[in-house]
Design an enzyme around this catalytic site. Structure first.
Site, PDB file in Angstrom:
ATOM      1  N   HIS A   1       0.834  -1.210   0.000  1.00  0.00           N
ATOM      2  CA  HIS A   1       0.000   0.000   0.000  1.00  0.00           C
ATOM      3  C   HIS A   1       0.868   1.258   0.000  1.00  0.00           C
ATOM      4  CE1 HIS A   1      -3.560  -2.450   0.845  1.00  0.00           C
ATOM      5  NE2 HIS A   1      -4.274  -1.382   0.554  1.00  0.00           N
TER       6      HIS A   1
ATOM      7  N   LYS B   1      -9.267  -8.676   8.639  1.00  0.00           N
ATOM      8  CA  LYS B   1      -9.833  -9.042   9.941  1.00  0.00           C
ATOM      9  C   LYS B   1      -9.891  -7.802  10.821  1.00  0.00           C
ATOM     10  CE  LYS B   1      -5.498 -10.710  12.014  1.00  0.00           C
ATOM     11  NZ  LYS B   1      -4.968 -10.195  13.275  1.00  0.00           N
TER      12      LYS B   1
END
Lengths: 167, 281
Positions: A34, A93
């Protein structure tokens, strides 16, 4: 059943708490990837699915090693810009921050969760894996995964309803 | 004085890395099976079933239980009558970690520099805690500690006059803050006392007990049970989707401390608790 690339109509019918199965191409990216790609990922972001994950090395005779989700909130600073560019689904998650929920609503996107720590089980749903960018990042490289019936739960839907805040 | 080849440590650490990462220990699996019986939330039950099924696949196919195969945290009890030959203790341990993570196809998750973030490539260096003990054996414990749960751990320096309730609130808040993020059901390691440095270490050591094994101090046993009950009342549940099973255990370790201090540390551990140990005797 979700088959990327996804359109608004595919996303709008999903409700927080729904179980979904994904079949098709999804892309792995976590912290380092990212940071490298910013809001220009090395794959077509329109209607795409990003899986916050990085696998263990592939054993011989297998397609991939164990591959479960990492904590999604670490990608919260990157997600809104990607959602603005057409990202439709994030898989990880844990919970997300308010800025991500707002970007999910604005762009009609969705956040899915898969159980952390069931990585061997999840690897069974991956039929092909190819590193498409940043091989120098090792496990953190961007992988294109072809998945079949990859099971996930809708955690934050396009209306901003959040399964973690219900419970 | 007994001479031991350093290679024995290397071989043992290598085996432990693979064993811990692919074979969920019996105590954790038993605790999960017990939790499945008690859990009433349908989502919670489904997640626990998946966790158990995952452990079975991992064991059978020698796949890592979790893709985050962790930092190798090595606990050594080195007999003072042992003399290592042909390498140093640190090199022998790191060589074992390097080999174990390579041969076991485990993920390499260590950045050599915290700011430059370049991966060390072989999961070294390990975090090594060494205790010199009487005798001529070497006891090696290996905890493969995932990053997600470690990130949700916390430390706080209380006043010596702080109440038990304040400490309890800090422990429960830490679990609440971990919420769905750090892979519940958790094992909660609590350190109370010691110094700023030792309190974190004893919180981690509290995780090394077999799940279900309580403290050796009677009043602490009672507190561990009460805290587990309170944590499970938070309703976070497996994967944070709600349920009675937020933690499998709360383990407390205490140490003497300075008259001005009362340090408390909470080391969070995910359900994929990967610990294995062996003795070179």
């Amino acid at each position: 059943m979700l088959k990327p690339p996804l359109a608004n109509k595919d996303i709008e019918k999903l409700n927080a708490g729904d179980r979904v199965l994904i079949t098709g191409k999804i892309y792995t990216a976590r912290d380092a990837a990212h940071q490298k790609f910013g809001n220009n990922p090395p794959f077509d972001i329109k209607g795409a699915i990003i899986y916050y994950a990085s696998p263990t090395p592939t054993p011989s005779g297998k397609v991939i090693g164990s591959i479960g989700p990492t904590t999604a909130s670490r990608m919260d600073t990157f997600a809104p810009a990607l959602l603005d560019k057409g990202l439709k689904v994030m898989i990880g998650k844990g919970n997300r921050g308010q800025e991500v929920v707002a970007a999910i609503k604005k762009n009609k996107a969705v956040y899915l969760v898969v159980p952390g720590g069931v990585a061997a089980l999840l690897s069974k749903h991956v039929k092909k894996s190819t590193v498409i960018a940043y091989p120098e990042l090792g496990a953190e490289a961007v992988h294109e995964l072809e998945v079949v019936d990859f099971p996930a739960i809708v955690a934050i839907d396009s209306k901003g309803r959040n399964v973690f805040e219900k419970s | 004085m007994r001479e031991i080849e350093a290679k024995k440590i290397t071989d043992a650490v290598k085996t432990l890395c693979i064993e811990a990462n692919t074979n969920l220990s019996a105590d954790v699996e038993e605790a999960l099976n017990k939790a499945l019986k008690n859990e009433t939330s349908p989502n919670g039950r489904e997640i626990i079933r998946q966790i158990i099924q995952n452990a079975e696949i991992a064991r059978k196919e020698k796949l890592p239980i979790c893709q985050d195969t962790g930092t190798a945290v090595v606990f050594l009890q080195l007999g003072q009558d042992v003399r290592l030959i042909n390498s140093t203790l640190t090199e022998a341990v790191n060589e074992g970690v390097s080999l174990g993570y390579d041969k076991g196809l485990l993920r390499k998750s260590i950045a050599l520099d915290p700011l430059r973030r370049k991966n060390s490539g072989d999961n070294t260096p390990a975090v090594i805690h060494t205790e010199i003990v009487p005798g001529d054996n070497i006891r090696i414990g290996l905890l493969c500690k995932g990053g997600g749960a470690e990130n949700k751990s916390a430390i706080k320096m209380f006043k010596p006059t702080s109440s038990k309730e304040e400490i309890e609130q800090f422990i429960i808040e830490t679990v609440k803050n971990a919420g769905p993020d750090a892979c519940p059901p958790y094992i909660v390691g609590v350190g109370i006392g010691g110094n700023f440095d030792t309190v974190a270490l004893i919180a981690k050591k509290a995780l090394l007990r077999r799940v279900g094994q309580h403290s050796s101090a009677m009043d602490t046993v009672k507190w561990e049970k009460e805290l587990l009950e309170k944590v499970n009342k938070l309703g976070i549940g497996p994967m944070g989707l709600g349920g009675k099973t937020t933690a499998l255990a709360v383990n407390i370790e205490t140490r003497p401390c300075h008259i001005s201090s009362l340090p408390v540390a909470v080391n969070m551990e995910c359900h994929a608790h990967r610990y294995a140990e062996t003795t070179i005797s």
